[in-house]
Design a protein around this motif. Structure first.
Motif, mmCIF file in Angstrom:
data_model
loop_
_atom_site.group_PDB
_atom_site.id
_atom_site.type_symbol
_atom_site.label_atom_id
_atom_site.label_comp_id
_atom_site.label_asym_id
_atom_site.label_seq_id
_atom_site.Cartn_x
_atom_site.Cartn_y
_atom_site.Cartn_z
ATOM 1 N N VAL A 106 -3.086 12.599 -11.837
ATOM 2 C CA VAL A 106 -3.541 11.257 -11.482
ATOM 3 C C VAL A 106 -4.509 11.346 -10.309
ATOM 4 C CG1 VAL A 106 -2.883 8.961 -10.684
ATOM 5 C CG2 VAL A 106 -1.424 10.176 -12.308
ATOM 6 N N VAL A 107 -5.697 10.780 -10.487
ATOM 7 C CA VAL A 107 -6.676 10.664 -9.415
ATOM 8 C C VAL A 107 -6.597 9.233 -8.903
ATOM 9 C CG1 VAL A 107 -9.092 10.880 -8.756
ATOM 10 C CG2 VAL A 107 -8.140 12.374 -10.536
ATOM 11 N N ALA A 108 -6.080 9.065 -7.693
ATOM 12 C CA ALA A 108 -5.831 7.744 -7.118
ATOM 13 C C ALA A 108 -6.968 7.371 -6.179
ATOM 14 C CB ALA A 108 -4.496 7.744 -6.373
ATOM 15 N N LEU A 109 -7.759 6.362 -6.542
ATOM 16 C CA LEU A 109 -8.833 5.858 -5.697
ATOM 17 C C LEU A 109 -8.295 4.667 -4.921
ATOM 18 C CD1 LEU A 109 -11.828 5.943 -8.221
ATOM 19 C CD2 LEU A 109 -10.949 7.775 -6.789
ATOM 20 N N CYS A 110 -8.322 4.733 -3.604
ATOM 21 C CA CYS A 110 -7.710 3.662 -2.822
ATOM 22 C C CYS A 110 -8.339 3.581 -1.435
ATOM 23 C CB CYS A 110 -6.210 3.880 -2.691
ATOM 24 S SG CYS A 110 -5.768 5.432 -1.905
ATOM 25 N N ARG A 111 -8.212 2.402 -0.818
ATOM 26 C CA ARG A 111 -8.733 2.190 0.534
ATOM 27 C C ARG A 111 -7.776 2.748 1.582
ATOM 28 N NH1 ARG A 111 -8.372 -2.329 3.692
ATOM 29 N NH2 ARG A 111 -7.528 -3.500 1.941
ATOM 30 N N GLN A 112 -6.469 2.536 1.371
ATOM 31 C CA GLN A 112 -5.458 3.078 2.282
ATOM 32 C C GLN A 112 -4.322 3.674 1.448
ATOM 33 O OE1 GLN A 112 -2.214 1.591 2.771
ATOM 34 N NE2 GLN A 112 -2.578 -0.022 1.234
ATOM 35 N N SER A 113 -3.729 4.771 1.957
ATOM 36 C CA SER A 113 -2.844 5.572 1.110
ATOM 37 C C SER A 113 -1.456 5.770 1.681
ATOM 38 C CB SER A 113 -3.472 6.944 0.857
ATOM 39 O OG SER A 113 -3.586 7.655 2.080
ATOM 40 N N SER A 114 -1.075 4.990 2.692
ATOM 41 C CA SER A 114 0.221 5.245 3.333
ATOM 42 C C SER A 114 1.373 5.168 2.330
ATOM 43 C CB SER A 114 0.453 4.243 4.476
ATOM 44 O OG SER A 114 0.409 2.904 3.985
ATOM 45 N N LYS A 115 1.299 4.241 1.380
ATOM 46 C CA LYS A 115 2.381 4.091 0.410
ATOM 47 C C LYS A 115 2.345 5.151 -0.691
ATOM 48 C CE LYS A 115 3.041 -0.830 1.206
ATOM 49 N NZ LYS A 115 3.053 -2.200 0.624
ATOM 50 N N LEU A 116 1.241 5.897 -0.751
ATOM 51 C CA LEU A 116 1.148 6.983 -1.730
ATOM 52 C C LEU A 116 1.740 8.289 -1.207
ATOM 53 C CD1 LEU A 116 -2.439 6.429 -3.174
ATOM 54 C CD2 LEU A 116 -0.330 6.404 -4.508
ATOM 55 N N GLU A 117 2.010 8.344 0.081
ATOM 56 C CA GLU A 117 2.440 9.610 0.676
ATOM 57 C C GLU A 117 3.768 10.096 0.096
ATOM 58 O OE1 GLU A 117 2.408 8.910 4.847
ATOM 59 O OE2 GLU A 117 0.211 8.822 4.986
ATOM 60 N N THR A 118 4.699 9.165 -0.154
ATOM 61 C CA THR A 118 5.984 9.564 -0.737
ATOM 62 C C THR A 118 5.781 10.159 -2.123
ATOM 63 O OG1 THR A 118 7.123 7.812 0.469
ATOM 64 C CG2 THR A 118 8.276 8.753 -1.419
ATOM 65 N N LEU A 119 4.896 9.540 -2.906
ATOM 66 C CA LEU A 119 4.604 10.086 -4.231
ATOM 67 C C LEU A 119 3.942 11.453 -4.114
ATOM 68 C CD1 LEU A 119 3.263 6.988 -6.250
ATOM 69 C CD2 LEU A 119 5.519 8.040 -6.341
ATOM 70 N N TYR A 120 3.076 11.595 -3.118
ATOM 71 C CA TYR A 120 2.388 12.874 -2.941
ATOM 72 C C TYR A 120 3.385 13.994 -2.635
ATOM 73 C CZ TYR A 120 -1.115 16.245 -1.436
ATOM 74 O OH TYR A 120 -1.901 17.363 -1.327
ATOM 75 N N GLU A 121 4.407 13.693 -1.839
ATOM 76 C CA GLU A 121 5.433 14.691 -1.527
ATOM 77 C C GLU A 121 6.180 15.128 -2.784
ATOM 78 O OE1 GLU A 121 7.954 12.960 1.378
ATOM 79 O OE2 GLU A 121 6.412 12.896 2.946
ATOM 80 N N ARG A 122 6.394 14.198 -3.716
ATOM 81 C CA ARG A 122 7.152 14.501 -4.938
ATOM 82 C C ARG A 122 6.300 15.173 -6.000
ATOM 83 N NH1 ARG A 122 9.610 9.260 -7.327
ATOM 84 N NH2 ARG A 122 10.222 10.751 -8.942
ATOM 85 N N PHE A 123 5.029 14.754 -6.094
ATOM 86 C CA PHE A 123 4.261 15.133 -7.280
ATOM 87 C C PHE A 123 3.036 16.001 -6.994
ATOM 88 C CE2 PHE A 123 6.333 11.098 -8.615
ATOM 89 C CZ PHE A 123 7.074 11.607 -9.671
#
Length: 706
Positions: free
Chosen positions: A33-50
């Motif tokens: 998944v290529v996630a295009l976003c302005r801010q990514s704080s809520k993606l950090e947990t997913l990044y740790e898992r995936f």
């Protein structure tokens, strides 16, 4: 090696985009998944898992450098399989006369210009890809106080239609989707606006207070299914609307009233893993991806978690967890059920594959079989002891699953159904109680488990069967004739089933083929030299004979096609095959699309009819045949034409059926319970309420009661 799929999601840092990113990562361990976003704080947990399957690209679509940043981010990939535009602005929420022009332009830039730029940039990366734009109800109408947003979303619809006009499905299919009113940060901003400016805000505030806003994870489930389960043509020719689809189809698993999605978080998974000796597989792991699959490739279900217990204690603890979390349970043996009921959407799957024990009991007069054992395993074990249990003819089918619905096979006319040969069940019910169920202990359950189908009342851990001597003489194989011989063959076949010896078992079928290659086939088994299958070859001339002397274990090793999508309808025939039935069946087959479907007749009679109709839950004691109409296609192929043929054929043949169907060939939620259980329906429902009052275990009875 399979090519890795790539999904590009804009607005992935919050709301629907964040939920959809999570869904893609969780459901397929091979997708990037290529996630295009302005801010990514809520993606950090997913990044740790995936990580490394999640690539986060920080891009502000309103900044003048956005096009260059987007191009640099996407130039890394030579293909894009999914492009989903979730990014969007709802501001400015003002009356039109007071909107600042620059802010108007910002909304149009983020909501329409950048989606156009990204889509155009990806055109040379698409191949049978899917592009989805989030929009509003169709057609978009003006909303007082939200003109900038409305104009941009109307433009999105037109842009999508323009791409559809000029870009073929070989490159990509384009669609819009209206997700409804969703509880997102954007929705929160709308609710904060004065109703004097935005009258709709009062309505949305009320919806929020009454908890009627859709959760993002539900919308993500819907979008994921659109992108992965709907065929390409349908995807690109429909204006999708979530609320309308919940009411009308086309995605049955999405049910806003009963869906139980994403209810098990990481802490729950860790808790379960600590409690169990067996394995706990959550979404996103390769084991989860592997174990959620079933035999029918048309089925793709997504449980919250898959448990692979090592002991009965693990099962008890899993049931306790499900009770406290209010989650439903399905039990998977081999996963051969046509509707994929062994793997439940949004619940807990108990995968019994580790329960592989087989042991002789009572001095070799019976055998105790674990619920992960398949037909081939038990047949091979018993062949070493010159013993048999009547089982079905598909080697990969689970012994327990087939037995619960009946179990028809080569020895059924001599020794009865698989369920007729059960001495005892080991069962764990929804209250966590371990029960030995036989004719003297829990006799009600013993009656229901022999023909009630599926794991309706709990988890079967073992079944004990009575054993029979293995046949001393075996003759088996297939005899085929050109299809124009079918009328005479089916007449002879009908007489052989009704009046032939119990030592002979004959399937009749017309396999999928082209029209000019079609054949009528008899697959036979005989253990009596006086009723040689070579006699069957004399029913008509021009027979193609493939019959040999075999060990019983060889007859039980038939090869069945793997990796196909199936669609199945069936009915029960009492008495012989009439001339009118045979003529209708053959006319139906003449209209069958080439290489897609066939018709099969399972024989009954013999010892199956020795058991009284009320002695077990299996109702088909007076029947002669099970007639199945089956579509068999490669997965992903558009099956509309062949399923229409199956349904039409079923309707045309229904007048020859007795109104019932074989429960092991489950036809799904649209088939009424009485079709499977007839006069036993109310008794089974009463027992379901008694032994599984919370409807913990999924199955046909649970579908009816829920």
């Amino acid at each position: 090696m399979m090519r890795q799929k790539i999904a590009v999601i804009t607005g992935a840092g919050s709301g629907i985009g964040l939920a959809l990113t999570n869904k893609f990562l969780s459901m397929d361990a091979e997708t990037l998944v290529v996630a295009l976003c302005r801010q990514s704080s809520k993606l950090e947990t997913l990044y740790e898992r995936f990580e490394p399957r999640l690539v986060i690209e920080h891009i502000d679509f309103n900044h003048k450098t956005a096009p260059n940043s987007i191009k640099q981010a996407l130039d890394k990939y030579d293909h894009v399989d999914f492009l989903v535009h979730c990014a969007g602005l709802v501001a400015p929420l003002k009356r039109i006369h007071s909107i600042d022009y620059e802010k108007w332009c910002t909304t149009q830039r983020v909501n329409i210009d950048i989606p156009f730029f990204i889509t155009k940039l990806c055109l040379n990366k698409f191949k049978h890809s899917r592009v989805l734009y989030l929009t509003s109800d169709q057609p978009v109408s003006a909303v007082e106080g939200a003109s900038a947003y409305c104009v941009s979303k109307a433009a999105v619809n037109m842009m999508c239609d323009c791409f559809k006009q000029e870009i073929t499905d070989e490159i990509a299919a384009f669609a819009t989707v209206a997700p409804g009113n969703v509880d997102t940060p954007m929705q929160k901003k709308i609710r904060q606006v004065s109703s004097d400016i935005l009258p709709m805000s009062a309505f949305l505030k009320d919806m929020h207070k009454e908890n009627k806003l859709l959760p993002p994870h539900l919308v993500a489930e819907y979008l994921w299914q659109l992108l992965n389960r709907i065929n390409l043509k349908t995807f690109g020719t429909t204006n999708w609307n979530l609320l309308q689809s919940i009411n009308e189809g086309p995605l049955p698993p999405v049910n806003v009233n009963s869906i139980n999605l994403a209810t098990i978080d990481n802490s729950d998974v860790r808790y379960l893993q600590d409690k169990l000796a067996g394995d706990v597989w959550g979404a996103g792991s390769k084991e989860y991806t592997l174990r959620r699959h079933v035999f029918n490739q048309a089925i793709s279900h997504f449980p919250s978690v898959i448990i692979v217990p090592q002991s009965e204690a693990d099962i008890v603890n899993t049931i306790d967890f499900a009770n406290r979390q209010n989650l439903q349970i399905s039990v998977k043996g081999s996963g051969h059920g046509v509707t994929g009921a062994a793997v439940i959407n949004g619940g807990i799957v108990i995968d019994m594959s580790t329960f592989q024990s087989i042991e002789l009991c009572a001095g070799g007069e019976s055998v105790r079989v674990g619920s992960g054992v398949k037909n081939r395993n038990l047949d091979h074990f018993l062949s070493q002891h010159n013993k048999v249990v009547p089982l079905g003819t598909c080697p990969d089918v689970g012994v327990v699953g087939a037995t619960l619905g009946g179990g028809i096979g080569f020895l059924s006319r001599k020794h009865g159904l698989s369920c007729d040969n059960v001495l005892a069940f080991n069962l764990i019910t929804s209250d966590g109680q371990r029960r030995v169920v036989d004719s003297s202990e829990h006799s009600e359950l013993f009656w229901a488990l022999r023909g009630g189908g599926g794991s309706q009342f709990g988890v079967i851990t073992h079944i004990t069967f009575v054993l029979h001597p293995a046949p001393a003489y075996i003759e088996g194989g297939v005899v085929e004739w050109p299809i124009h011989k079918a009328k005479g063959i089916l007449n002879q076949y009908s007489d052989a089933v009704l009046h032939g010896p119990r030592t002979q078992f004959l399937y009749a079928y017309i396999a999928r083929s082209t029209a000019h290659e079609a054949k009528i086939s008899i697959m036979g088994f005989s253990e009596d030299p006086d009723t040689s299958l070579h006699n069957i070859a004399r029913w008509e001339t021009d027979a193609d004979i493939s019959i040999t002397h075999k060990q019983y274990i060889e007859c039980q090793s038939n090869e069945y096609e793997q990796g196909h999508a199936l669609y199945w309808r069936n009915g029960i025939i009492e008495g012989g095959l009439t001339q009118e039935f045979i003529a209708t069946l053959l006319r139906c087959f003449q209209s069958c699309p080439d290489n897609t479907a066939g018709i099969m007749l399972d024989p009954l009679c013999g010892a199956i009819q020795d058991v009284e109709a009320d002695e077990t839950a299996f109702i088909h004691r007076n029947a002669s045949f099970v007639c199945s109409i089956t579509a068999v296609t490669p997965p992903g192929q558009d099956i509309a034409e062949v399923t229409e043929w199956v349904n039409q054929t079923y309707e045309r043949l229904s007048s020859f059926f007795n109104g019932h169907a074989y429960q092991n060939y489950d036809m799904g939620k649209d088939c009424p319970l009485a079709c499977y259980f007839g006069q036993h329906t109310e008794r089974l429902i009463a027992m379901k309420k008694k032994f599984d009052p919370d409807l913990r275990f999924a199955g046909t009875l649970q579908r009816h009661l829920q």
